[in-house]
Structures are given as structure tokens and as C-alpha cells.
Design a protein around this motif. Structure first.
Motif, short mmCIF file in Angstrom:
data_model
loop_
_atom_site.label_atom_id
_atom_site.label_comp_id
_atom_site.label_asym_id
_atom_site.label_seq_id
_atom_site.Cartn_x
_atom_site.Cartn_y
_atom_site.Cartn_z
N LEU A 117 0.82 -1.22 0.00
CA LEU A 117 0.00 0.00 0.00
C LEU A 117 0.85 1.26 0.00
O LEU A 117 0.35 2.36 -0.21
N ARG A 119 2.86 4.38 1.43
CA ARG A 119 2.77 5.26 2.61
C ARG A 119 1.32 5.26 3.10
O ARG A 119 0.42 5.75 2.42
N VAL A 140 2.05 -6.73 7.26
CA VAL A 140 2.82 -6.85 6.01
C VAL A 140 3.24 -8.30 5.90
O VAL A 140 4.01 -8.79 6.74
N THR A 159 7.16 -4.79 9.52
CA THR A 159 7.22 -3.42 10.04
C THR A 159 5.84 -2.83 10.33
O THR A 159 5.73 -1.62 10.59
N MET A 178 3.29 5.69 10.94
CA MET A 178 4.60 5.16 11.33
C MET A 178 4.68 3.64 11.24
O MET A 178 3.70 2.94 11.46
N LYS A 187 13.92 2.35 5.23
CA LYS A 187 14.99 3.26 5.67
C LYS A 187 16.28 2.47 5.89
O LYS A 187 17.37 3.00 5.68
N ARG A 307 6.51 20.33 17.06
CA ARG A 307 5.61 20.06 15.94
C ARG A 307 4.55 19.06 16.36
O ARG A 307 4.75 18.34 17.35
N PRO A 309 2.38 15.60 14.75
CA PRO A 309 2.59 14.63 13.66
C PRO A 309 1.96 15.12 12.36
O PRO A 309 0.85 15.65 12.36
N GLY A 310 2.69 14.93 11.28
CA GLY A 310 2.22 15.38 9.96
C GLY A 310 2.97 16.63 9.51
O GLY A 310 3.12 16.87 8.31
#
Ligand code: NAD
Length: 354
Positions: A117, A119, A140, A159, A178, A187, A307, A309-310
């Protein structure tokens, strides 16, 4: 290699078309991948092209598949992605969910059998643009596990991403999106390709000893990626496995199930119309006030500001839209090889602007 987003998107779309996908589906997938790069998630951007081309050629990814509604019980909907491009079938399922929420106020959905899918935040953002609050629990499967459970050294899960989104009309929504592993596997791949170390605390080697060397995920003897946040992050990963895989989906990572070189996501999600709770204006005012309160925090040493999230993704989007997307040499070479494998003419490979 640094490319402007529209050039990278066009190249990605041409690759998928050369591999047999329709122009419309190719464009949707390319747009999703390049948006991931723009939002700072290279792990889920154009670097995925080689594995998508591999899976198309292997018949594991069905270029033409559309989502089907496998069960419909009003506020409970179960979709089957039929191993089509996750970016296509996931978007199709969101469209149907958004439409249904307008009459039911809430939808609990399973979106099963999707090829990667990508992100997950993209689906949350699609729903947030329609004013909805969403929760997404995803597992996954289709390949060997990579993530060890808290306290273990062997791989048992992957993950498993979690995402939750709160809309903010006219503003960037709050998007918590996340991997439940210490870092996203993509990553680790980007670090391995670039020859960089991964952050401390993310990986263990085959003896369970902490390491920053990404090769333990790609070269024998294999180590494992750990869960984020100790036992608590591990707990969330287990829920993604059980809700995404066993409740909404068709299978979990346990070894009696299919394992090839497939990347399959099963997603359990809840979409809520905040208006169904009443007081939409008050809800948005309260969200804004709380976000403002968080923003007003004095930064700790080493931080520029607080900040929600986003916001990091929004900042990356602005910077990369202006300055282009950097792709490391090894990832770029893999993308060019995939283009060749898909049958795309070498003349279509973009060159870096001088
Ligand atoms: P990340 O660690 O970069 O960010 C996780 C979350 O933290 C984001 O919502 C981000 O906005 C927020 N965040 C980051 N810095 C922040 C700060 N300073 N203040 C406040 N919030 C902050 O993301 P990740 O865990 O590396 O995941 C990357 C992507 O990988 C996600 O889009 C995820 O959906 C995707 N993913 C997909 C799959 C799949 O199978 N499809 C699997 C795993 C991950």
C-alpha cells in the motif's frame, strides 16, 4: 541524482506502463510514490519501483486488478485488493468508505490482499480531505519476517504500520503515520544502499547484539530489526498483526501461511465522521486550540520548535517541491535497471539538470 518531482513522476509512470499497467493506474502509483519522496519518506518512494517491477514480472502484482467489495454489512465493509497495486485498490476502497460514512457516520473496514500500500498516511490524508477521522492497523506479509518481538532475537513479524489522522479544515491534518519497527525497513534499505549506518537501537545482529550496520538485514548471518518503543511499541505491532492480518485480512506472518517474495498488506481501519458526534465547530476549535498549545511549548535543547505529527512531512513537501528529490546512486541504478527490465526505451531515462 536530483530530479524535479514532475520528471520523476513521469518516469515512474512510464516504467509501470512499459511493464503492462494502464496509463491511469501507472499515474496513480507514480504520484503516490513521488509524493512519499516529497514528504520525506524515500523508503516508500521511487526506490520501491524495482520491487514493483519484479513483482509485476513474477505475476505477484496484478497490474489490472481493481478492488472488489467482498462483504457489505452497512457500517462494516470488507474489500479485496486482489493483489493489485496497493496505491490503486487502496484509493478505490477509501473512495467507497468515504461515500458510505456520509450515510452511516462510521465505517469499520477490512482492506485485504493489497500489493504494497506504500505510505499509509496517504489513505488517512485522503479521508481527512473528506473531513473524516481515521485509524489504520496494517500488517505486512507474503515474505519472511524481519522484526523481532520485544525481548526476542529472531524475526517474527514485519514493520506493521499504524496510522491515525485528525482532519483540520484548511490546515495540515494531524497525521501520525509510522512503522511499528524501530525504523521503517525501507529506511534500512536506503542506508544499506548508501553505505550509511542506521540509528542506534534499531537493529540486532544474529546473536542479538545491537548494531548500526544495515547489512545484517541483507547479508548472512541475518540479524533483525527491533520494535519501536520497547514493549509498548511491540504491543502496537502485535495489534496491527492481529487486527490487520487476522480480523480484516486473510493471514498473519505465522509460518503456516504464504511466504514468497510478495509484499502484501492487509489493513483494518475505522473511519469516523466527526459530525456524527455533534458539535463539529467545537471539535475543530478544540483541536486547533490544543495544537496551538503544543506549538507554544518552549523547545528543549537541540530542538528548533515543537511540531505535531504530519508537520515534518509538510515541511519536507515544501522543501523538496522547491529543490527537487535527491536519489542516492545505488537506488537510482536500481530504478534504471527496473526501467530496462520493464522494457522502457533507454532514451526515456531522465538526466540530471546541469
Ligand atoms: P517517521 O518515523 O519518519 O515518522 C513517524 C511519525 O512521526 C509521522 O507521523 C511524523 O509526522 C511524526 N513525526 C516525526 N518527527 C516528528 C516531530 N519532530 N514531532 C512530531 N511528530 C513527528 O516514519 P516511519 O516510521 O519511518 O514510517 C515511514 C513510512 O513508512 C510511513 O509512511 C509508513 O506508512 C510507511 N510504512 C509502510 C509500510 C507498508 O507495508 N506499506 C510498512 C512500514 C512503514
Amino acid at each position: 541524482m536530483r530530479l524535479p518531482a514532475p520528471i520523476l513522476e513521469q518516469f515512474a509512470s512510464q516504467i509501470f506502463q512499459a511493464a503492462g499497467a494502464t496509463p491511469e493506474k501507472s499515474q496513480l502509483v507514480a504520484q503516490h510514490l513521488v509524493e512519499a519522496n516529497l514528504k520525506g519518506h524515500d523508503s516508500h518512494g521511487a526506490g520501491m519501483i524495482p520491487s514493483y517491477v519484479h513483482n509485476l514480472k513474477a505475476g505477484l502484482l496484478k497490474a489490472d486488478a481493481d478492488v472488489t467489495l467482498a462483504r457489505d454489512n452497512g457500517a462494516v465493509m470488507v474489500f479485496d485488493g486482489q493483489f493489485g497495486f496497493g496505491q490503486v485498490v487502496g484509493r478505490q476502497a477509501m473512495n467507497a468508505i468515504i461515500e458510505r460514512v456520509s450515510s452511516t457516520g462510521v465505517v469499520c473496514a477490512g482492506v485485504r490482499n493489497c500489493h504494497h500500500l506504500g505510505r499509509i498516511g496517504a489513505y488517512g490524508e485522503q479521508c481527512a480531505a473528506a473531513g473524516l477521522v481515521t485509524l489504520h492497523f496494517v500488517n505486512v506479509v507474503g515474505h519472511d519476517p524481519q522484526v523481532s518481538p520485544w525481548g526476542g532475537r529472531e524475526r517474527r513479524m514485519t514493520t506493521n504500520p499504524f496510522c491515525a489522522v485528525v482532519p483540520r479544515p484548511g490546515k495540515t491534518p494531524v497525521v501520525l503515520d509510522m512503522a511499528t519497527s524501530a525504523i521503517a525497513l525501507g529506511k534500512v534499505r536506503v542506508a544499506y544502499n548508501a553505505g550509511n549506518p542506521v540509528p542506534e537501537g534499531a537493529l540486532v545482529d544474529h546473536e542479538g547484539v545491537p548494531t548500526t550496520d544495515a547489512k545484517v538485514m541483507y547479508e548472512e548471518p541475518f540479524g533483525a530489526l527491533g520494535p519501536f518503543g520497547g514493549h509498548k511499541g511491540y504491543g502496537l505491532a502485535v495489534l496491527c498483526e492481529l487486527l490487520g492480518g487476522a480480523l480484516a485480512g486473510e493471514w498473519t506472518a505465522q509460518p503456516e501461511n504464504h511466504r514468497s517474495h510478495h509484499i502484501v498488506n492487509h489493513m483494518f481501519m475505522v473511519a469516523v465522521d466527526p459530525a456524527a458526534f455533534g458539535g463539529l465547530e467545537k471539535f475543530h476549535a478544540e483541536v486547533d486550540a490544543m495544537v496551538g498549545y503544543l506549538h507554544s511549548t518552549t523547545p528543549a535543547r537541540g530542538f528548533d520548535r515543537v511540531r505535531v505529527p504530519g508537520e515534518p512531512e509538510q515541511e519536507a513537501l515544501e522543501e523538496r517541491t522547491a529543490n527537487g528529490i535527491h536519489i542516492d546512486d545505488s537506488s537510482w541504478a536500481g530504478i534504471v535497471r527496473a526501467a530496462e527490465r520493464a522494457g522502457l526505451d533507454a532514451a526515456a531515462v531522465p538526466r540530471e539538470a546541469p
